[in-house]
Design a protein around this motif. Structure first.
Motif, PDB file in Angstrom:
ATOM      1  N   GLY B  13       0.809  -1.206   0.000  1.00 22.83           N
ATOM      2  CA  GLY B  13       0.000   0.000   0.000  1.00 22.83           C
ATOM      3  C   GLY B  13       0.841   1.253   0.000  1.00 22.83           C
ATOM      4  N   PRO B  14       0.149   2.394   0.044  1.00 21.41           N
ATOM      5  CA  PRO B  14      -1.275   2.576   0.257  1.00 21.41           C
ATOM      6  C   PRO B  14      -2.118   2.823  -1.000  1.00 21.41           C
ATOM      7  N   THR B  19       1.404   4.199  -5.463  1.00 24.17           N
ATOM      8  CA  THR B  19       2.426   3.293  -4.946  1.00 24.17           C
ATOM      9  C   THR B  19       2.671   2.147  -5.936  1.00 24.17           C
ATOM     10  N   THR B  51       1.323  14.761  -3.419  1.00 20.37           N
ATOM     11  CA  THR B  51       0.942  13.757  -2.411  1.00 20.37           C
ATOM     12  C   THR B  51       1.852  12.528  -2.440  1.00 20.37           C
ATOM     13  N   GLY B  54       3.450  11.203   1.054  1.00 19.27           N
ATOM     14  CA  GLY B  54       2.515  10.481   1.908  1.00 19.27           C
ATOM     15  C   GLY B  54       2.106   9.130   1.347  1.00 19.27           C
ATOM     16  N   HIS B  55       2.205   8.982   0.035  1.00 20.99           N
ATOM     17  CA  HIS B  55       1.842   7.710  -0.591  1.00 20.99           C
ATOM     18  C   HIS B  55       3.057   6.807  -0.787  1.00 20.99           C
ATOM     19  N   GLY B  56       4.223   7.290  -0.381  1.00 23.27           N
ATOM     20  CA  GLY B  56       5.434   6.484  -0.575  1.00 23.27           C
ATOM     21  C   GLY B  56       5.825   6.356  -2.037  1.00 23.27           C
ATOM     22  N   ARG B  59       9.655   6.165  -2.500  1.00 22.37           N
ATOM     23  CA  ARG B  59      10.249   4.862  -2.172  1.00 22.37           C
ATOM     24  C   ARG B  59       9.823   3.798  -3.171  1.00 22.37           C
ATOM     25  N   PRO B  76       9.150  -0.373   1.399  1.00 22.10           N
ATOM     26  CA  PRO B  76       9.367   0.742   2.328  1.00 22.10           C
ATOM     27  C   PRO B  76      10.845   0.997   2.664  1.00 22.10           C
TER      28      PRO B  76
END
Ligand code: SF4
Lengths: 289, 222
Positions: B13-14, B19, B51, B54-56, B59, B76
């Protein structure tokens, strides 16, 4: 899939005397040209991945924004202390729904069902029901075919994306899919399955997609609980013989027209609703830093 | 539409667009590069920029560039893994006019010094599209084995490539041609139903007037 209406699946099941899930499975084999074994295997993998995600919840994690994490543990505690109003079955559903939503926000592995934001609804009801009633795994996989079939018709007639149809399309669809599967597991026939789905969808029509800071966290995680509870209530109503006065396919069409009428500020843009509350905006500002 | 477009994918996720789609863009870019990446400059556009943290998304892209797929639980930790594998990463924002809101521009250097520039978008539900390669338009999903050929915009190249493919019994699913200006740089993008052999790729690379050959194989090892 070739089905454009839930009624087509119902008719086909009645005509052939085959189960609702079997009709969906056969259609998938036909459309994808993959063997029956392979399709079943794929679905089993998804079921096991849902279980795995549920088992691997970590209450110490926080999402990158720090907005969510650890609430699943709170429900777990309350359950242990037997302080919950809902009773243990519903409490377990609540716990699983929150945990899955949090795992998603915390970058853990989940199964999109139908989306990542609504990933907690289906496993929360299915896994709890299996736990409590010791249902064989094959039967659970059959139930997943039902969720998929219902979801496909919704995706075809309306949408399963918050950006297109608002949250009714994500949590609402997940809830309808879960309701149909639950009716099946509890022994309902194909009529009851689609009416369970319709009752669930009806109650979440109009739900806006208004995530704070545009992140799949607030209100998404807790909406999974409502999607799951609503699925169970709708399944019970359908099993008791209650039928949706508006035919299931027309309910889906209503969801589409509501989605079309929704302003874009309520469709995953983070520009309306909860995202535009003073607190929501402050959170967004702080995250930008 | 398959039932598995509704239930699934299994993903970290998310967000399937911010992602899972971002991992896929990185993963395909790594495959298009055909070798380990030494330096990745990553420019985020639109909602990926606003955004993405916050959504990774950051990464996720790095994880993909390291060869991870959207269900890899190491996503992550991709920054630390990149450091360990010697892949340097730089981030920036960019305004790509008219691009899809979830877009990214990648400027990559491989371990051999090979360079590749990619512009890609995440379309939702984990589906993606590569929009540009090395500054020239291209449009493909990465769902098929894909051959990208840069050549001089002169007659004969297209016939040469397609007849050679047909000779090898490789069926072309889609084909696109783009060029920057008449007689300048041209690019052809061929999505195929079968994998193309490495021999063919090497043969093509040696042809006169062929500037660059990029091949996306869907086989695991390449
Ligand atoms: S609020 Fe929007 S992002 Fe969140 S679960 Fe609902 S549809 Fe998905």
């Amino acid at each position: 899939m070739s089905f454009k209406a839930l009624q087509e699946i119902v008719d086909k099941a009645k005509e052939s005397g085959k189960a609702f899930w079997e009709i969906i499975l056969e259609d998938e084999i036909n459309e994808s040209q993959i063997s029956r074994e392979k399709v079943l295997e794929k679905m089993e993998k998804l079921f096991l991945a849902m279980k795995d995600a549920d088992d691997n919840y970590n209450g110490h994690l926080k999402s990158p924004s720090k907005l969510v994490g650890g609430d699943g543990e709170r429900i777990s505690e309350a359950r242990k202390n037997q302080t919950m109003i809902c009773g243990d079955f519903m409490a377990q559903v609540m716990e699983k729904a929150i945990k899955m939503g949090e795992s998603n926000a915390c970058m853990k592995r989940i199964v999109a069902a139908p989306t990542a934001g609504s990933c907690g609804v289906i496993p929360a009801v299915l896994l709890t029901y299996q736990n409590e009633n010791k249902i064989a795994e094959m039967k659970m996989i059959e139930a997943l075919f039902i969720t998929g079939g219902i979801g496909q018709v919704i995706a075809h007639r309306a949408s399963i994306a918050g950006a297109t149809g608002g949250c009714q399309a994500e949590i609402g669809s997940a809830s309808a899919m879960a309701a149909g599967a639950m009716v099946y597991l509890a022994g309902g026939d194909e009529e009851a399955i689609v009416h369970g789905a319709a009752l669930a969808l009806k109650s979440l029509l109009g739900l806006a997609c208004d995530p704070v800071a545009g992140l799949v966290e607030v209100p998404c995680v807790k909406r999974n609980v409502i999607g799951a509870f609503n699925a169970l209530a709708s399944a019970d109503m359908a099993l008791a013989g209650i039928r949706s006065q508006i035919p299931p396919d027309e309910v889906i069409d209503a969801m589409r027209s509501i989605g079309d009428a929704m302003p874009s500020s309520l469709k995953e843009t983070g520009e309306g609703g909860l995202a535009r509350t003073p607190r929501g905006m402050r959170i967004e500002e702080e995250l930008k830093k | 539409m398959s039932i598995f477009d509704i239930i699934g994918p299994i993903m970290v996720g998310p967000s399937s667009s911010h992602t899972a789609g971002a991992v896929k863009i990185g993963y395909l870019s790594r495959k298009l590069m055909g070798e380990k990446i030494h330096l990745a400059k990553i420019y985020l556009h639109g909602s990926f920029l606003t955004t993405g943290k916050g959504h990774g998304t950051d990464r996720a892209l790095v994880a993909g560039l390291l060869g991870m797929k959207p269900d890899d639980i190491r996503i992550p930790q991709s920054f630390a893994l990149a450091e360990k594998e010697g892949m340097a990463v730089e981030f920036g924002g960019i305004d790509l006019r008219e691009a899809h809101p979830n877009s990214v521009k990648l400027i990559l250097t491989g371990v051999s010094g090979r360079e590749l520039e990619i512009l890609a978008s995440s379309l939702g539900g984990g589906r993606i599209r590569i929009n540009q390669i090395d500054g020239l338009d291209a449009s493909f999903s990465g769902d098929y084995p894909t051959l990208v050929v840069h050549n001089l915009d002169q007659p004969g190249y297209v016939t040469e490539v397609t007849s050679m493919l047909s000779h090898k019994s490789i069926n072309i699913a889609t084909m696109q041609l783009y060029r920057d200006h008449r007689g300048g740089e041209a690019i052809m993008v061929l999505e195929c139903d079968e994998e193309i052999s490495p021999d063919f790729i090497s043969w093509l690379k040696e042809r006169k007037g062929i500037r660059k050959v990029i091949y996306l194989s869907l086989e695991e090892s390449s």
